[in-house]
Design an enzyme around this catalytic site. Structure first.
Site, mmCIF file in Angstrom:
data_model
loop_
_atom_site.group_PDB
_atom_site.id
_atom_site.type_symbol
_atom_site.label_atom_id
_atom_site.label_comp_id
_atom_site.label_asym_id
_atom_site.label_seq_id
_atom_site.Cartn_x
_atom_site.Cartn_y
_atom_site.Cartn_z
ATOM 1 N N HIS B 200 0.807 -1.212 0.000
ATOM 2 C CA HIS B 200 0.000 0.000 0.000
ATOM 3 C C HIS B 200 0.841 1.263 0.000
ATOM 4 C CE1 HIS B 200 -4.210 -1.252 0.276
ATOM 5 N NE2 HIS B 200 -3.666 -2.392 0.641
ATOM 6 N N ASP B 565 -3.687 16.412 -11.780
ATOM 7 C CA ASP B 565 -3.235 17.487 -10.892
ATOM 8 C C ASP B 565 -3.942 17.431 -9.536
ATOM 9 O OD1 ASP B 565 -5.209 20.239 -12.296
ATOM 10 O OD2 ASP B 565 -5.720 18.208 -11.652
ATOM 11 N N SER B 567 -6.860 17.779 -8.593
ATOM 12 C CA SER B 567 -7.746 18.881 -8.233
ATOM 13 C C SER B 567 -9.070 18.353 -7.698
ATOM 14 C CB SER B 567 -8.013 19.749 -9.460
ATOM 15 O OG SER B 567 -8.633 18.947 -10.446
ATOM 16 N N ASP B 603 -23.370 17.143 -12.336
ATOM 17 C CA ASP B 603 -22.625 18.391 -12.323
ATOM 18 C C ASP B 603 -23.388 19.377 -11.465
ATOM 19 O OD1 ASP B 603 -21.915 20.964 -14.762
ATOM 20 O OD2 ASP B 603 -21.057 20.568 -12.782
ATOM 21 N N ASN B 605 -22.520 21.694 -9.658
ATOM 22 C CA ASN B 605 -22.113 23.095 -9.697
ATOM 23 C C ASN B 605 -22.395 23.735 -11.038
ATOM 24 O OD1 ASN B 605 -21.012 22.419 -7.234
ATOM 25 N ND2 ASN B 605 -19.045 21.933 -8.167
#
Lengths: 162, 691
Positions: B200, B565, B567, B603, B605
């Site tokens: 792990h 990235d 995010s 979605d 948002n």
């Protein structure tokens, strides 16, 4: 014709039950179980053999050279016979209750842990300390520190379909 | 006395039934875990598929190359600059622990205490601590040696070295804290504390099992940097520790290769650390982890005489680059140099490791393929004897099989399986264990009810997730569409669809709670009675939903891989592409419209990108029975946030330490580790083995 079909179905179903139960303890998936688990398997299939009876069964099941394992091919016919012949039947609740009442010589309606321990670890086919501890942990009422056997029995015999 | 006899006979039957139920719960968890492993294999199949099938159509190509992007262009020196903590300010309002370096005992005590009080270490200190750890580990060899000898000419070895055996993360919600404490101890006592890498300690695995999510959640600004640094650290962790040259775990390559029956299916490491199997066709399905040493899936605490395996890590990396190059993806410049030589030497080692990864001991002699796990083999006592004798070793210590008692000897006492995480599946499912080189210690712990409940819940989720396949199967037995089938047919159908090897007849009693008279079951009603709460969604497309449920964890891994990235968001386009590729790989039919609907529905948002967490939450199945403590993690439910019964366990930990002898192997459950480490600290202080 219909009867024959039913009989076969019953046998097949029975054998599948046996197979399932056996598989639960077949850790290496090679159709063998440790001989020490045989008792658990047999009992979990709904039978109530005594220790002596269990020893006899195991003696039958063991190999000529005891390996510590029991093979499924040997277990299946033996167990099928046991189930189909309905050997080692369950103990009816009222009989069980009577047994407790016999132990309760003073007719108190309950048993002290020490009393029960004495009987079950010295008489009959004695419990090991571990078995006794386990039973007490389930049986003793925590507030009063006694075994209310009537409640205990009804609680334990309430069961799922077997 | 007849009365006593009767009671005994009756009670023994009752106990046997209980034991059966416990074993069944156990089997359920194991089965689901193994099928989860197979899930991971599917994930890697998917990656393999991508490598083979991506087209040069720009959008797909971009997606795939993005997933596999080699982002490791920097040298270590460059990375050090990246990881610099110095500019990070600690606000005055910060109430957590402050660290100063070099670390002192009181620093570390403060740290442990702070974590016990659920505080969080500030990112600056995290990066600082990790940076120092990385520096230290880079200097260490891949295999550390511990000696427990008391007489040495120059220095006196500590009498109580500690070996921590890997898999520190991905379990529970405090993996980060555990790591920090372990690293702190490592910095404090670098000669006495040994950390081994587990499977792990690998960022791909972390994507799947939750550590990545934990870090990003706790450190929103610096999480990515922390993860990157951790990746570096993981790849520097030693593989193993040899103790006194006597207690090791040996690889057992030769026997296995002879017995290898099915090269194709055998041995794909599902956690994808590395590996390959025998057929070169699979070679490309490597871990995408950079510099991952060939780390066994088992937590091999002490290791192998196979000292040559030192640098295999780098070669996995190179191999990967080579593959990518061949596949036409982005490359880094020095791949060509290494790839050629690399391929020869590694094949052997990989095969060996793969065998070790998957293998379990068995009682009969010989060596047969391990079909339960899908890889490796079962090896018998004769193999153990041959291998240990050949290398003059006394004892093989391995783990990775969760044992109910926490440990188990076999093969005439020459093989010891140790499993340290107690309550691995759920509270009371198993006991954890310590090893010291002597008798073993076992905590006593039993809670049949809750484990069984969790196991059954997990199973219900599985059943629900396969609803349409099950219904199709049921209908085979119900040609007139009466909606009823017999229990017998139910059992056969479930066995066939779920493919979990479980004693279904035994479990039936608990899964089918209301059959009607004459043994016929209304199967539509039965699905309702499973009390599985479906997510509240307008998605009508049943097959899409089921794909979601069935492949829940793999999906999450894939999304997180795309989100390079870190995010936490992916674009519609990426989402769409992923689904198209996945559905083509799974050979299910999911239309563009269905995918677009799905994307839109989540979605929340409305900003054109999808939050991965929200997505996964939105499509998680739960059971309706209200047991607040038992929260299973999706269909592969394993992580239970049940409260560990801290009190009895801590008492045990204490008693263990009272008898502390030579070496400790510690498990990785949050509370227990914290407690353990505190006690360890005290021991180290009193025994005066400081630096």
């Amino acid at each position: 014709m219909a009867d024959k079909y039913n009989a076969e179905t019953i046998i097949t179903e029975t054998q599948k039950r046996i197979s399932n139960a056996f598989d639960v303890f077949d850790h290496e998936s090679n159709k063998t179980v440790d001989v020490r688990e045989i008792g658990t398997i047999i009992r979990s299939l709904g039978c109530f053999p005594s220790e002596a009876e269990l020893h006899d069964i195991i003696a039958e099941l063991e190999e000529e050279e005891p390996t510590g394992f029991v093979r499924y091919e040997k277990f299946l016919p033996t167990m099928t016979k046991i189930l189909l012949e309905r050997k080692f039947r369950p103990i009816p609740e009222d009989l069980l209750l009577q047994a407790f009442e016999v132990l309760d010589q003073q007719k108190k309606g309950h048993l002290e842990p020490e009393e029960l321990t004495k009987y079950l670890t010295q008489e009959g086919e004695p419990f090991t300390q571990e078995e006794m501890d386990e039973m007490l942990s389930a049986a003793v009422d925590p507030d009063k520190n006694v075994i209310l056997y009537k409640d205990f029995v009804s609680m334990m015999t309430f069961d799922d379909n077997q | 006395m007849r009365a006593a006899l009767l009671i005994q006979r009756w009670y023994r039957q009752y106990a046997a039934r209980l034991e059966m139920r416990r074993r069944c719960s156990w089997n359920i968890f194991q089965s689901i875990e193994y099928s989860g492993q197979q899930d991971h294999i599917k994930l890697y199949n998917f990656f393999g598929y991508l490598m083979d099938h991506f087209t040069s159509a720009s959008s797909q190509r971009n997606l795939v190359s993005q997933m596999f992007r080699e982002s490791d262009a920097f040298q270590d020196v460059e990375w050090e600059k990246q990881f610099c903590y110095k500019d990070i300010e600690v606000p005055d309002a910060y109430a957590g622990p402050h660290l100063s370096f070099p670390l002192t005992i009181s620093n570390v005590t403060e740290l442990v205490d702070a974590f016990k009080n659920k505080q969080k270490l500030h990112a600056r200190y995290v990066l600082q601590l990790l940076g120092k750890t990385w520096t230290l580990l880079r200097l260490m060899p891949n295999i550390s040696h511990v000696c427990t000898c008391k007489h040495k000419e120059i220095t006196i070895c500590a009498e109580t070295p500690y070996v921590f055996n890997g898999d520190f993360v991905d379990r529970g919600k405090e993996s980060m804290e555990i790591l920090l404490v372990l690293f702190a101890f490592l910095l404090l006592y670098p000669h006495d504390v040994h950390l081994n890498r587990g499977n792990h300690e690998d960022h791909i695995v972390n994507l799947r099992y939750g550590f990545t999510k934990e870090v990003l959640g706790k450190y929103q600004v610096h999480g990515k940097m922390i993860l990157k640094l951790l990746q570096k650290i993981f790849s520097c962790l030693p593989l193993a520790t040899v103790i006194d040259q006597k207690f090791v775990s040996a690889l057992r390559p030769l026997k296995r290769r002879e017995a290898s029956a099915r090269p194709k299916e055998a041995a794909l490491d599902p956690d994808g650390d590395d590996d390959d199997d025998f057929s070169t066709g699979r070679r490309r399905v490597q871990s995408l982890t950079h510099g991952t040493p060939v780390r066994p899936r088992q937590e091999l605490p002490r290791h192998s005489v196979h000292s040559g395996s030192g640098r295999t890590g780098r070669s996995v990396d190179e191999e990967l680059r080579e593959r990518r190059r061949l596949a036409g993806l982005s490359l880094s410049s020095d791949s060509e140099l290494y790839s050629a030589e690399v391929q020869e030497t590694d094949a052997d080692e990989w095969k060996q490791i793969v065998d070790v990864l998957w293998s379990d001991p068995m009682s009969q002699n010989g060596c047969v393929p391990n079909e339960v796990r899908g890889g490796g083999c079962y090896w018998g006592p004769d193999v153990t004897q041959e291998v240990l004798d050949r290398h003059k070793l006394k004892l093989l210590i391995r783990s990775h099989e969760c044992k109910q008692e926490g440990y188990e000897f076999c093969h005439n006492g020459r093989v010891l399986t140790i499993f340290s995480a107690s309550n691995y599946y759920d509270v009371g499912s198993n006991r954890g264990a310590y090893i010291r080189l002597g008798p073993d210690l076992i905590p006593h712990f039993k809670h049949v009810g809750r484990t069984e409940r969790s196991a059954l819940q997990a199973l219900r989720l599985q059943l629900f997730a396969h609803k349409s396949a099950l219904i199709r199967e049921f209908q085979e037995y119900d040609p007139q569409c009466t909606g009823l089938i017999s229990l017998k047919h139910w059992t056969v159908a479930v066995e066939k669809v779920l493919r979990l090897s479980l004693p279904w007849r035994v479990l039936r009693a608990q899964l089918v709670t209301s059959s009607s008279r004459d043994g016929m079951l209304n199967y539509h009603d039965w699905f309702n009675q499973l009390s599985v709460i479906q997510p509240n969604t307008e998605i009508a497309n049943a097959s899409l939903l089921e794909t979601l449920y069935k492949h829940h964890s793999n999906l999450e891994s894939i999304f997180r891989m795309i989100d390079t990235d870190h995010s936490g968001l992916i674009s519609f386009e990426e989402f769409h592409q992923t689904w198209k590729l996945l559905s083509s790989h799974l050979q299910t039919d999911i239309s563009d419209k269905a995918i677009a609907d799905l994307a839109e529905s989540i979605d929340f948002n409305k900003d054109g990108s999808i939050d991965i967490n929200e997505f996964m939450e939105a499509f998680r199945l739960r059971t309706g029975s209200v047991h607040v403590q038992d929260v299973t993690d999706g269909v592969n439910g394993r992580r239970s946030s049940a409260e560990f019964a801290a009190a009895p366990v801590n008492a045990v930990v204490k008693s263990v330490f009272d008898r502390l002898d030579v070496v400790q192997i510690v498990f990785n459950d949050a509370d227990q580790v914290t407690q353990t480490l505190l006690l360890m600290l005290q021991m180290l202080k009193t025994e005066g083995s400081g630096q």
